[in-house]
Design an enzyme around this catalytic site. Structure first.
Site, PDB file in Angstrom:
ATOM      1  N   ASP A   1     -82.497  17.996 -65.974  1.00 36.89           N
ATOM      2  CA  ASP A   1     -83.174  18.713 -67.038  1.00 36.89           C
ATOM      3  C   ASP A   1     -84.689  18.495 -66.889  1.00 36.89           C
ATOM      4  O   ASP A   1     -85.220  18.579 -65.783  1.00 36.89           O
ATOM      5  CB  ASP A   1     -82.653  18.237 -68.398  1.00 36.89           C
ATOM      6  CG  ASP A   1     -82.999  19.179 -69.551  1.00 36.89           C
ATOM      7  OD1 ASP A   1     -82.236  20.134 -69.772  1.00 36.89           O
ATOM      8  OD2 ASP A   1     -84.028  18.967 -70.198  1.00 36.89           O
TER       9      ASP A   1
ATOM     10  N   TYR B   1     -92.794  23.909 -76.070  1.00 41.47           N
ATOM     11  CA  TYR B   1     -94.005  24.686 -76.360  1.00 41.47           C
ATOM     12  C   TYR B   1     -95.048  24.469 -75.261  1.00 41.47           C
ATOM     13  O   TYR B   1     -95.677  25.424 -74.782  1.00 41.47           O
ATOM     14  CB  TYR B   1     -94.562  24.264 -77.716  1.00 41.47           C
ATOM     15  CG  TYR B   1     -95.722  25.102 -78.208  1.00 41.47           C
ATOM     16  CD1 TYR B   1     -95.494  26.241 -78.983  1.00 41.47           C
ATOM     17  CD2 TYR B   1     -97.033  24.758 -77.904  1.00 41.47           C
ATOM     18  CE1 TYR B   1     -96.550  27.013 -79.435  1.00 41.47           C
ATOM     19  CE2 TYR B   1     -98.087  25.516 -78.345  1.00 41.47           C
ATOM     20  CZ  TYR B   1     -97.850  26.645 -79.120  1.00 41.47           C
ATOM     21  OH  TYR B   1     -98.907  27.411 -79.558  1.00 41.47           O
TER      22      TYR B   1
ATOM     23  N   HIS C   1     -74.017  19.447 -67.034  1.00 38.48           N
ATOM     24  CA  HIS C   1     -75.428  19.150 -67.236  1.00 38.48           C
ATOM     25  C   HIS C   1     -75.694  17.675 -67.481  1.00 38.48           C
ATOM     26  O   HIS C   1     -76.711  17.140 -67.033  1.00 38.48           O
ATOM     27  CB  HIS C   1     -75.934  19.981 -68.424  1.00 38.48           C
ATOM     28  CG  HIS C   1     -77.402  19.891 -68.651  1.00 38.48           C
ATOM     29  ND1 HIS C   1     -78.321  20.463 -67.801  1.00 38.48           N
ATOM     30  CD2 HIS C   1     -78.126  19.295 -69.639  1.00 38.48           C
ATOM     31  CE1 HIS C   1     -79.543  20.244 -68.259  1.00 38.48           C
ATOM     32  NE2 HIS C   1     -79.449  19.519 -69.370  1.00 38.48           N
TER      33      HIS C   1
END
Length: 385
Positions: free
Chosen positions: A175, A306, A363
């Site tokens: 990730d 973000y 994952h």
């Protein structure tokens, strides 16, 4: 550096139980399964277990069994585990999590990596392990200013490893942790011996017909990546990459909201045919959720999305990865969101020295298939010698 011990006040646990008891449950259309989100029946059962069956104090003790520290780097506190191997010549390894993970997701691989002889392995395979928490995750508190993107995090890791006295080391992650590890090799090429990842985004080359000539299985992998930005599974990413502060309020105020937000990803991204618990241990999954809740880092963890909005899997807008000058190892687990295509990986990363394709796992490799991940990390480090 200061020694750190997790010691959650009992009042915080009482507050969690009170909030779980006071949950306002929404209506639900019948027969929807997981298609519209986490089913109410499943979530009520899991919340009840979180309230009555899950033991945070036991999890806390297990986490505290490993040496933990915090140190200030670039104006923010960094929490990390530092587990030295009993083997003095062990290879240093910095291990990085992502979202919605945490340092706790690695509990099942710490022992086998640092003390392989105790698990039937070879002493020569031992590592000294450093497991930092990304700023704004868990016990690394929210940074005091914006700008903490993956590159800044990787530079902090380089400083951390230097402070610990490690001049040459290996980096590993999945990730966001995969991206941090790859960038770390660019920030500190003289220090990073190699990088091993269990998530590698591979985008099609510019060559005409590159996707069409792929084998069907590889074409499905690329189509999954290409379709992610417009598909339903990218909803969480778009919210966190555009409005992290807005979603921080409900996730910080409602434990069931926080539970649903994370457990949905365990359902979608793990290798199971039904409930998330078929792929990962329920208590370990709840430890991960509880860390986000108790540290109030739902919002601060979303800020990384973000900061990285331009580089997320928004094909074809995301930039190509920069070239790296160190060896790369890749573990491929079939239920990963974006299993890589070897042809495109070789074009983007010519330094691949280890590649493993597994028939199970997803994952959260360290939680789902710890033995396979440990074996791959060992084999990769052996290939560097």
């Amino acid at each position: 550096m200061e020694s750190f011990t997790i010691d959650v006040p009992e009042a915080d646990l009482d507050d969690l139980r009170r909030r779980l008891d006071a949950t306002r449950w929404p209506d639900e259309l019948p027969g929807g399964g997981w298609a519209r989100g986490v089913p109410g029946g499943y979530l009520k059962d899991l919340a009840a277990y979180w309230r009555e069956g899950y033991d945070w104090r036991a999890a806390e003790a297990r986490l505290n069994a490993y040496p933990q520290f915090r140190t200030e780097i670039d104006g923010t506190l960094i929490h990390f585990l530092h587990v030295r191997s009993p083997e003095p010549d062990a290879t240093p390894l910095v291990l990085t999590h992502g979202w919605p993970g945490s340092f706790a997701e690695f509990l099942r691989i710490i022992g086998p990596l640092t003390d392989p002889a105790a698990y039937g392995g070879d002493r020569a395979e031992a590592v000294h392990l450093v497991v930092p928490s990304i700023p704004g995750y868990g016990f690394s508190p929210p940074p005091p200013e914006p700008g903490w993107d993956l590159q800044r995090t990787a530079k902090a890791w380089a400083e951390l490893m230097s402070r610990l006295g490690y001049r040459r080391y290996v980096a590993q992650g999945g990730d966001f942790g995969a991206a941090v590890s790859l960038i770390l090799s660019l920030c500190a090429p003289e220090a990073v011996l190699g990088v091993h990842v269990n998530l590698l985004l591979t985008r099609p080359t510019a060559e005409q017909g590159a996707v069409d000539r792929l084998a069907p299985a590889d074409r499905m992998r690329i189509e999954r990546l290409l379709g992610f930005a417009t598909g339903p599974q990218s909803g969480y990413m778009k919210l966190m990459a555009t409005r992290p502060q807005t979603i921080a309020y409900p996730l910080t105020d409602s434990p069931v909201g926080q539970l649903a937000w994370i457990v949905e990803k365990f359902y979608e991204w793990t290798d199971g045919d039904g409930l998330p618990e078929e792929a990962v241990d329920r208590d370990q999954m709840l430890t991960n959720v509880t860390l986000y809740w108790l540290t109030r880092t739902a919002g601060s963890s979303a800020q990384l999305y973000y900061e990285e909005a331009a580089t997320l899997p928004n094909v074809p807008a995301a930039p190509a990865p920069p070239p790296m000058g160190v060896p790369l190892g890749v573990s491929v687990f079939p239920a990963e969101m974006f299993p890589p295509v070897r042809e495109f990986a070789d074009a983007a990363f010519p330094g691949i020295v280890h590649w493993s394709e597994h028939d199970r796992g997803g994952h959260f490799a360290a939680m789902e298939q710890p033995e396979l991940l440990v074996r791959d990390i060992r084999n990769f480090i052996a290939a560097l010698r």
